[in-house]
Design a protein around this motif. Structure first.
Motif, PDB file in Angstrom:
ATOM      1  N   ILE A  84       0.864  -1.175   0.000  1.00 23.61           N
ATOM      2  CA  ILE A  84       0.000   0.000   0.000  1.00 23.61           C
ATOM      3  C   ILE A  84       0.903   1.228   0.000  1.00 23.61           C
ATOM      4  CG2 ILE A  84      -1.768   1.262   1.248  1.00 23.61           C
ATOM      5  CD1 ILE A  84      -2.731  -1.320   2.390  1.00 23.61           C
ATOM      6  N   LEU A 104      -3.845  12.669   1.749  1.00 27.61           N
ATOM      7  CA  LEU A 104      -4.097  11.244   1.951  1.00 27.61           C
ATOM      8  C   LEU A 104      -5.334  10.796   1.172  1.00 27.61           C
ATOM      9  CD1 LEU A 104      -3.386   8.600   3.373  1.00 27.61           C
ATOM     10  CD2 LEU A 104      -4.757   9.363   5.328  1.00 27.61           C
ATOM     11  N   THR A 105      -6.353  11.640   1.120  1.00 32.96           N
ATOM     12  CA  THR A 105      -7.567  11.321   0.371  1.00 32.96           C
ATOM     13  C   THR A 105      -7.243  11.027  -1.098  1.00 32.96           C
ATOM     14  OG1 THR A 105      -8.943  12.707   1.808  1.00 32.96           O
ATOM     15  CG2 THR A 105      -9.819  12.181  -0.367  1.00 32.96           C
ATOM     16  N   GLN A 107      -4.373  10.154  -2.356  1.00 35.84           N
ATOM     17  CA  GLN A 107      -3.531   8.962  -2.461  1.00 35.84           C
ATOM     18  C   GLN A 107      -4.364   7.680  -2.371  1.00 35.84           C
ATOM     19  OE1 GLN A 107      -0.873   9.844   0.806  1.00 35.84           O
ATOM     20  NE2 GLN A 107       0.729  10.596  -0.570  1.00 35.84           N
ATOM     21  N   VAL A 108      -5.308   7.655  -1.432  1.00 35.75           N
ATOM     22  CA  VAL A 108      -6.159   6.473  -1.279  1.00 35.75           C
ATOM     23  C   VAL A 108      -7.055   6.295  -2.498  1.00 35.75           C
ATOM     24  CG1 VAL A 108      -7.927   5.350   0.127  1.00 35.75           C
ATOM     25  CG2 VAL A 108      -6.147   6.707   1.234  1.00 35.75           C
ATOM     26  N   GLU A 109      -7.616   7.398  -2.996  1.00 34.03           N
ATOM     27  CA  GLU A 109      -8.476   7.342  -4.181  1.00 34.03           C
ATOM     28  C   GLU A 109      -7.710   6.773  -5.374  1.00 34.03           C
ATOM     29  OE1 GLU A 109     -11.481  10.330  -6.578  1.00 34.03           O
ATOM     30  OE2 GLU A 109      -9.664  11.159  -5.689  1.00 34.03           O
ATOM     31  N   TRP A 111      -5.062   4.846  -5.341  1.00 31.31           N
ATOM     32  CA  TRP A 111      -4.749   3.433  -5.087  1.00 31.31           C
ATOM     33  C   TRP A 111      -5.963   2.548  -5.370  1.00 31.31           C
ATOM     34  CZ3 TRP A 111      -6.459   0.324  -0.776  1.00 31.31           C
ATOM     35  CH2 TRP A 111      -5.826  -0.920  -0.686  1.00 31.31           C
ATOM     36  N   LEU A 112      -7.132   2.997  -4.930  1.00 26.45           N
ATOM     37  CA  LEU A 112      -8.348   2.216  -5.158  1.00 26.45           C
ATOM     38  C   LEU A 112      -8.666   2.093  -6.645  1.00 26.45           C
ATOM     39  CD1 LEU A 112     -10.774   3.522  -2.375  1.00 26.45           C
ATOM     40  CD2 LEU A 112     -10.048   1.156  -2.687  1.00 26.45           C
ATOM     41  N   GLU A 123      -9.655  -5.630  -0.264  1.00 24.85           N
ATOM     42  CA  GLU A 123      -8.909  -4.385  -0.135  1.00 24.85           C
ATOM     43  C   GLU A 123      -9.759  -3.177  -0.520  1.00 24.85           C
ATOM     44  OE1 GLU A 123      -5.882  -7.568  -1.403  1.00 24.85           O
ATOM     45  OE2 GLU A 123      -7.950  -7.014  -1.860  1.00 24.85           O
ATOM     46  N   GLY A 127     -10.233  -0.032   1.714  1.00 22.49           N
ATOM     47  CA  GLY A 127      -9.779   1.223   1.130  1.00 22.49           C
ATOM     48  C   GLY A 127     -10.860   2.281   1.103  1.00 22.49           C
ATOM     49  N   THR A 130     -11.136   3.763   4.476  1.00 23.07           N
ATOM     50  CA  THR A 130      -9.987   4.643   4.657  1.00 23.07           C
ATOM     51  C   THR A 130     -10.179   5.947   3.895  1.00 23.07           C
ATOM     52  OG1 THR A 130      -8.563   2.691   4.845  1.00 23.07           O
ATOM     53  CG2 THR A 130      -7.471   4.799   4.449  1.00 23.07           C
ATOM     54  N   PHE A 131     -10.664   5.837   2.652  1.00 21.28           N
ATOM     55  CA  PHE A 131     -10.911   7.028   1.836  1.00 21.28           C
ATOM     56  C   PHE A 131     -11.891   7.969   2.522  1.00 21.28           C
ATOM     57  CE2 PHE A 131     -13.733   9.239  -1.111  1.00 21.28           C
ATOM     58  CZ  PHE A 131     -12.821   9.994  -1.839  1.00 21.28           C
TER      59      PHE A 131
END
Length: 203
Positions: A84, A104-105, A107-109, A111-112, A123, A127, A130-131
């Motif tokens: 991750i 961070l928002t 980055q998570v978006e 990645w998803l 995941e 995720g 987390t988002f």
């Protein structure tokens, strides 16, 4: 001496010679603080962790405890980043700073949508939670006011965001949030975030 106990559950897991139990990832965080002078005689702080199985399983199944400290987790970035990319968080991350949560928002978006892609993957569910935690911490007025668009593939589903929406839809749109309330929201989200933080690192 402070003693905290909690009952957690696992489930049966098929093994070579019968049935074992599904492993559990456990996160321990600490609330409160103390004077620095009280820690002068300590290098590291010893903690006692006890796992107690039901009596029926005694002698047949033995729990094995493995642990990693926050410092070790940060120093092992090369391992976790392969899994991750946005974890572990940088040491400069400030849970009271909306700009940090905004980064961070995104980055998570990314990645998803770009890496996981499959909404059926475990995941993806993790995720999305987390988002939404990061998104709300960055935009605590949501769903009121203005906020940045997000990829429509990420739906308003999941325990965290559904609870947030249910609690906040009744608040008048013209009700301003004080800095105290904003900090309280970010602190609460940070506490929840730390509880789900280790899950994908040990898949």
């Amino acid at each position: 001496m402070s003693v905290v106990t909690s009952i957690i559950h696992t489930s049966p897991l098929p093994a070579d010679e019968g049935v074992s139990f599904t492993p559990i990832s456990l996160s321990i965080s600490f609330q409160g603080s103390m004077a620095q002078s009280a820690l002068l005689n300590f290098g590291t702080i010893p903690l006692q962790v006890t796992i107690q199985l039901p009596r029926e399983f005694g002698g047949q199944v033995v729990p094995v405890i493995r642990h990693i400290s926050w410092t070790e987790l940060v120093e092992s970035q090369s391992v976790s980043q392969r899994m991750i990319p946005f974890l572990p968080l940088p040491l400069s991350f400030n849970p009271l700073c909306e700009a940090n949560w905004s980064v961070l928002t995104r980055q998570v978006e990314s990645w998803l949508v770009d890496t996981i892609r499959d909404v059926r993957a475990p995941e993806w569910a993790w995720g999305c939670d987390t988002f939404w935690m990061a998104f709300i911490a960055a935009n605590p007025d949501f769903p009121r006011g203005s906020w940045p668009n997000w990829n429509p593939k990420i739906s308003l589903e999941g325990k965290f965001i559904e609870s947030w929406m249910a609690d906040n839809l009744t608040i008048p749109a013209d009700s301003p949030l004080s800095q105290h309330i904003l900090d309280k929201i970010c602190t609460s989200i940070w506490d929840d975030f730390q509880l789900i933080f280790p899950f994908p690192l040990y898949l």
